[in-house]
Write a protein that holds these residues in place. Structure first.
Motif, PDB file in Angstrom:
ATOM      1  N   TYR A   1       0.721  -0.934  -0.163  1.00  0.00           N
ATOM      2  CA  TYR A   1      -0.125   0.292   0.158  1.00  0.00           C
ATOM      3  C   TYR A   1       0.596   1.447  -0.050  1.00  0.00           C
ATOM      4  N   THR A   2       1.725   1.106   1.004  1.00  0.00           N
ATOM      5  CA  THR A   2       2.836   2.617   0.728  1.00  0.00           C
ATOM      6  C   THR A   2       3.678   2.035  -0.365  1.00  0.00           C
ATOM      7  N   LEU A   3       3.565   1.569  -0.850  1.00  0.00           N
ATOM      8  CA  LEU A   3       4.321   1.543  -2.725  1.00  0.00           C
ATOM      9  C   LEU A   3       3.688   2.175  -3.712  1.00  0.00           C
ATOM     10  N   LEU A   4       2.291   1.399  -3.877  1.00  0.00           N
ATOM     11  CA  LEU A   4       1.548   2.200  -4.143  1.00  0.00           C
ATOM     12  C   LEU A   4       0.869   3.648  -4.254  1.00  0.00           C
ATOM     13  N   LEU A   5       1.370   4.095  -2.799  1.00  0.00           N
ATOM     14  CA  LEU A   5       0.517   5.715  -2.763  1.00  0.00           C
ATOM     15  C   LEU A   5       2.154   6.617  -2.934  1.00  0.00           C
ATOM     16  N   LYS A   6       2.770   5.975  -2.967  1.00  0.00           N
ATOM     17  CA  LYS A   6       4.346   6.665  -3.267  1.00  0.00           C
ATOM     18  C   LYS A   6       4.477   6.459  -4.895  1.00  0.00           C
ATOM     19  N   GLN A   7       3.717   5.542  -5.364  1.00  0.00           N
ATOM     20  CA  GLN A   7       3.836   5.729  -6.915  1.00  0.00           C
ATOM     21  C   GLN A   7       3.032   6.690  -8.401  1.00  0.00           C
ATOM     22  N   TYR A   8       2.048   6.415  -6.936  1.00  0.00           N
ATOM     23  CA  TYR A   8       0.294   7.236  -7.593  1.00  0.00           C
ATOM     24  C   TYR A   8       0.511   9.191  -7.235  1.00  0.00           C
ATOM     25  N   THR A   9       0.876   9.562  -6.315  1.00  0.00           N
ATOM     26  CA  THR A   9       1.601  10.387  -5.339  1.00  0.00           C
ATOM     27  C   THR A   9      -0.476  11.610  -5.375  1.00  0.00           C
TER      28      THR A   9
ATOM     29  N   LEU B   1      -4.252   1.018   4.675  1.00  0.00           N
ATOM     30  CA  LEU B   1      -4.205   2.146   4.137  1.00  0.00           C
ATOM     31  C   LEU B   1      -4.786   3.404   4.595  1.00  0.00           C
ATOM     32  N   VAL B   2      -5.106   4.100   5.646  1.00  0.00           N
ATOM     33  CA  VAL B   2      -4.936   4.832   6.381  1.00  0.00           C
ATOM     34  C   VAL B   2      -3.726   4.930   7.012  1.00  0.00           C
ATOM     35  N   ALA B   3      -3.377   3.675   7.613  1.00  0.00           N
ATOM     36  CA  ALA B   3      -1.566   4.115   8.058  1.00  0.00           C
ATOM     37  C   ALA B   3      -1.193   4.443   7.163  1.00  0.00           C
ATOM     38  N   ALA B   4      -0.528   3.688   6.301  1.00  0.00           N
ATOM     39  CA  ALA B   4       0.358   4.289   4.708  1.00  0.00           C
ATOM     40  C   ALA B   4       0.349   6.120   4.482  1.00  0.00           C
ATOM     41  N   ALA B   5      -0.930   6.265   4.152  1.00  0.00           N
ATOM     42  CA  ALA B   5      -1.406   7.407   4.430  1.00  0.00           C
ATOM     43  C   ALA B   5      -0.912   8.526   5.738  1.00  0.00           C
ATOM     44  N   ASP B   6      -1.930   8.532   6.329  1.00  0.00           N
ATOM     45  CA  ASP B   6      -1.178   9.052   7.814  1.00  0.00           C
ATOM     46  C   ASP B   6       0.721   9.379   7.820  1.00  0.00           C
ATOM     47  N   GLU B   7       1.171   7.996   7.846  1.00  0.00           N
ATOM     48  CA  GLU B   7       2.735   7.677   7.507  1.00  0.00           C
ATOM     49  C   GLU B   7       3.432   9.008   6.303  1.00  0.00           C
ATOM     50  N   LEU B   8       2.522   8.507   5.173  1.00  0.00           N
ATOM     51  CA  LEU B   8       3.069   9.968   4.167  1.00  0.00           C
ATOM     52  C   LEU B   8       2.627  11.009   3.745  1.00  0.00           C
ATOM     53  N   LYS B   9       2.049  11.530   5.039  1.00  0.00           N
ATOM     54  CA  LYS B   9       1.701  13.152   5.046  1.00  0.00           C
ATOM     55  C   LYS B   9      -0.114  13.350   4.255  1.00  0.00           C
ATOM     56  N   ILE B  10      -0.648  12.251   3.852  1.00  0.00           N
ATOM     57  CA  ILE B  10      -1.665  12.233   2.805  1.00  0.00           C
ATOM     58  C   ILE B  10      -2.892  12.824   2.718  1.00  0.00           C
TER      59      ILE B  10
END
Length: 460
Positions: A142-150, A167-176
């Protein structure tokens, strides 16, 4: 580049956001739209050049993740148990009746949550829940997907599915920035904690905004937008329509007879459906020029009504045309998708039926949107041996309906017959109350709902 990620988890989300006007509105306002889908990508339209569909890998909770999530949900219920009957009822029926390994773990979660259920405790449980899957392959994916599609923001079309927590946790970590839509009118006053903490919230109405602030006091009012709900938008879209003649022919209905539509609950709470249907038939048998059309729940295949079908061939049936889009999912029900044919069928049923009978379901609102009389059947209680559906009258979301006077409540067959007679002879009697309830519960016109949602997302 302005990119939005839209998370669609199940068939109802697909109906609300793909079969409404949402998709065509959101692609106009963003440079790129990425749908992170819990259903197969083959089901999506292909005509938008700035739309990309990404199928999410299926997350299956491990035991530790499940336990902390259960703790979080139960602690939320215990924290607010004195506010509504619905929450107390949810706690009551959620307590295990066996001593299986999963049941014993649930009992342990009940014990801990009953004693430790402050907002601070809930945040600790969520922290441990999220920590428990941080090393999993799905979370990393999930983290890689969010980094890929930004995406600049991530819009969750449903606030509850637990398999979306990574997915929520990954978004929080990436400050989305995250936004969620409160999916249903009963999700706040009778359900456990949301899947995570979001930055922004979209709600149906001012009433739902008040409930959100009541049960989630740390949410800022400035981060809540009232937008209505896309659930009902297809009813005002011209592309969904069949004529009266087509409708009567399709369901083999008699054009000279009025139609009573009974809409079933799902099998978990619709245990009295057959009793209600038989009571309607007894009314029809002593009255002229009436026919019964039964619409079953989209969540099931209708097999439990086989005996009734064989015994009463005069009943007309609508089995919602939802199809299984993907096998092997952790939440199999989420993979059932509605067809366009079913949207047309449902809209026609609402347009051309004369009165609706149901057991306290959202279908009451559907029929009221077409200004049709509604009778709610609740024959069961703790004393008469039937499934206790009368307890749902005490759920706060439905108390608004009951108190409005927009519907009638039949607790036995005699009352049902009396209220059916009223509805058929005086269909406009409660029209004013129906309109007032719709304004209270939905809070915005059906026309332009998708545009309103997209504008709210842009403003956030």
């Amino acid at each position: 580049m302005n990119i939005i990620g839209v998370v669609i988890t199940d068939g109802v989300g697909y109906r609300n956001y793909i079969l409404s006007d949402f998709l065509q509105e959101v692609v106009k306002k963003y440079d790129k739209v990425v749908v992170f889908s819990g259903i197969s990508i083959e089901q999506y339209p292909k005509e938008y050049s700035n739309l990309e569909i990404v199928e999410l890998p299926v997350f299956v909770e491990g035991r530790l993740t499940w336990f902390y999530r259960k703790l979080k949900e139960l602690a939320h219920l215990f924290l607010h148990r004195n506010k509504t009957f619905g929450i107390r009822d949810t706690l009551s029926f959620s307590y295990p009746k066996t001593n299986s390994p999963r049941a014993l773990l649930t009992k342990l979660a009940f014990f801990i949550a009953k004693n430790y259920h402050t907002e601070k405790n809930i945040k600790v449980y969520e922290k441990f829940q999220f920590k428990s899957f941080k090393n999993s392959g799905i979370y990393k994916n999930y983290t890689l997907l969010l980094k890929q599609y930004t995406p600049n923001q991530l819009f969750f079309t449903h606030q509850r599915p637990p398999f979306l927590a990574p997915l929520v946790a990954a978004a929080d970590e990436l400050k989305i920035q995250t936004t969620t839509f409160i999916f249903s009118w009963d999700n706040l006053a009778s359900k456990g904690r949301m899947l995570g903490t979001f930055k922004n919230y979209l709600v149906w109405s001012d009433l739902m905004k008040q409930e959100l602030l009541e049960f989630y006091p740390e949410v800022s009012p400035n981060h809540i937008k009232v937008v209505g709900t896309p659930q009902f938008e297809p009813y005002v879209l011209d592309r969904y329509h069949i004529s009266r003649d087509e409708f009567y022919n399709k369901f083999n209905l008699n054009s000279s007879q009025k139609i009573i539509c009974y809409s079933c609950a799902d099998s978990s709470i619709g245990k009295n459906d057959e009793i209600h249907i038989r009571a309607i038939l007894s009314f029809i048998n002593k009255t002229q020029n009436l026919q019964l059309l039964v619409r079953t729940s989209p969540a099931e295949d209708g097999k439990r009504f086989e005996r009734l079908k064989n015994e009463f061939p005069e009943i007309k049936w609508n089995f919602p045309k939802w199809f299984l889009s993907r096998e092997g999912h952790a939440e199999a029900w989420s993979q059932r998708l509605p067809s366009i044919e079913d949207i047309n069928d449902l809209k026609a049923i609402l347009q051309y039926s004369d009165v609706n009978v149901n057991m306290l379901s959202t279908m009451s609102l559907d029929f009221m949107l077409f200004d049709k009389p509604v009778v709610n059947t609740v024959f069961g209680n703790k004393e008469n041996g039937l499934y206790d559906d009368q307890r749902f009258l005490n759920y706060v979301h439905y108390k608004y309906v009951v108190d409005s006077g927009a519907v009638t409540i039949a607790t036995n067959e005699n009352e049902l017959h009396r209220y059916l007679e009223e509805a058929l002879q005086q269909p406009n009697l409660r029209s004013k109350e129906r309109k007032q309830l719709i304004d209270l519960e939905i809070g915005a016109p059906l026309e332009g709902t998708s545009q309103r949602i997209v504008e709210a997302l842009k403003s956030l």
